[in-house]
Design a protein around this motif. Structure first.
Motif, short mmCIF file in Angstrom:
data_model
loop_
_atom_site.label_atom_id
_atom_site.label_comp_id
_atom_site.label_asym_id
_atom_site.label_seq_id
_atom_site.Cartn_x
_atom_site.Cartn_y
_atom_site.Cartn_z
N ALA A 167 0.84 -1.21 0.00
CA ALA A 167 0.00 0.00 0.00
C ALA A 167 0.88 1.26 0.00
O ALA A 167 0.56 2.24 -0.66
N ALA A 168 2.00 1.20 0.72
CA ALA A 168 2.89 2.37 0.77
C ALA A 168 3.53 2.62 -0.59
O ALA A 168 3.70 3.78 -1.00
N GLU A 169 3.87 1.55 -1.28
CA GLU A 169 4.45 1.73 -2.63
C GLU A 169 3.44 2.40 -3.56
O GLU A 169 3.81 3.26 -4.37
N ILE A 170 2.18 2.01 -3.43
CA ILE A 170 1.16 2.63 -4.28
C ILE A 170 0.99 4.11 -3.92
O ILE A 170 0.87 4.96 -4.80
N ARG A 171 1.05 4.43 -2.62
CA ARG A 171 0.98 5.85 -2.23
C ARG A 171 2.14 6.63 -2.83
O ARG A 171 1.99 7.76 -3.28
N ARG A 172 3.29 5.99 -2.85
CA ARG A 172 4.46 6.65 -3.46
C ARG A 172 4.26 6.85 -4.96
O ARG A 172 4.51 7.94 -5.50
N LEU A 173 3.76 5.81 -5.64
CA LEU A 173 3.52 5.94 -7.09
C LEU A 173 2.51 7.06 -7.35
O LEU A 173 2.67 7.84 -8.28
#
Ligand code: HPA
Length: 248
Positions: A167-173
């Motif tokens: 989920a954090a990677e998606i927030r970063r993207l």
């Protein structure tokens, strides 16, 4: 002739009247499978299943250079990539179709260029617009002709996979500006550019990206299957319409 690279969910084209299959060897090794030639509504197209016809190649195992090289040997008007994505932007629910306009590449370790080795001059291809503008337009106008317009624009983030994102990677993207996430758009788009072949993507939203909507705890792919199947029917109709236009 139009070339179609089919991704997850599109290992064959239901409306393709197959005339022949051709195994192509390339200086870069073997493509994901034989090229399948046939006709859609009397118009010749060539099809390649990106993950292999048995869907056995993971995104990082695909020989993108061989795939694009094999296709580029044909007389092509362009390549349409059908690729499944996770929806990041709020309107990109499972089942939506979208023609992205931009790419951010997060992949690593993939063979991503033809311009390497001491026998080749250093070459930097322009990639400001990663997708062919006229080919994107053709997908969009075909969908309008069918009274079923697909979404126009958006940023495609390409991750390495094969695991899905946190989920954090998606927030970063998302904060990077990405609207959707997939695993195969790169280096495919860039290799097409290096070969000078027009390339555009028709993305099928298969699920909400990690952390979004009903994917807060885990990614729900199963629930999306029905809407995705319906979206793939639309993909077939769009390709049918396009094959009549791309007769060069
Ligand atoms: N992430 C990356 N690639 C994908 C996804 C996703 O959520 N869904 C389909 N391809």
């Amino acid at each position: 002739m139009l070339a179609i690279i089919g991704g997850t969910g599109l290992t064959k084209l239901a409306n393709l009247n197959i005339s022949r299959r051709q195994v192509v060897r390339t200086p870069y090794g073997d493509p994901s499978g034989a090229l399948t030639f046939g006709e859609i509504n009397g118009n010749e197209v060539v099809f390649l299943a990106r993950h292999g016809y048995g869907h056995t190649l993971s995104p990082h195992e695909i020989n993108y250079r061989a795939n694009l090289w094999a296709l580029a040997q044909q007389k092509l008007a362009g390549i349409v990539s059908v690729a499944s994505v996770g929806g990041i932007r709020a309107d990109l629910a499972p089942g939506k179709l979208i023609v992205p306009e931009q790419i951010i590449d997060y992949t690593w370790g993939r063979k991503h260029t033809y311009f390497e080795g001491t026998d080749k001059p250093v070459t930097h291809v322009d990639f400001t617009q990663p997708f062919s503008v006229p080919l994107r337009e053709m997908i969009l106008s075909s969908s309008k002709e069918l009274n079923d317009p697909v979404l126009d624009g958006g940023v495609y983030a390409c991750t390495q996979g094969p695991r899905l994102e946190t989920a954090a990677e998606i927030r970063r993207l998302e904060s990077d500006g990405a609207d959707m996430v997939g695993m195969t758009g790169m280096p495919e788009a860039c290799l097409a550019r290096e070969l000078g072949v027009p390339y555009a993507m028709l993305a099928v939203v298969a699920n909400w990206a990690a952390g979004k909507n009903d994917s807060t705890q885990e990614i729900h792919l199963r629930a999306a299957n029905e809407v995705v199947a319906e979206a793939l029917q639309k993909v077939h109709r769009i390709l049918e319409c396009m094959s009549g236009v791309c007769t060069v």
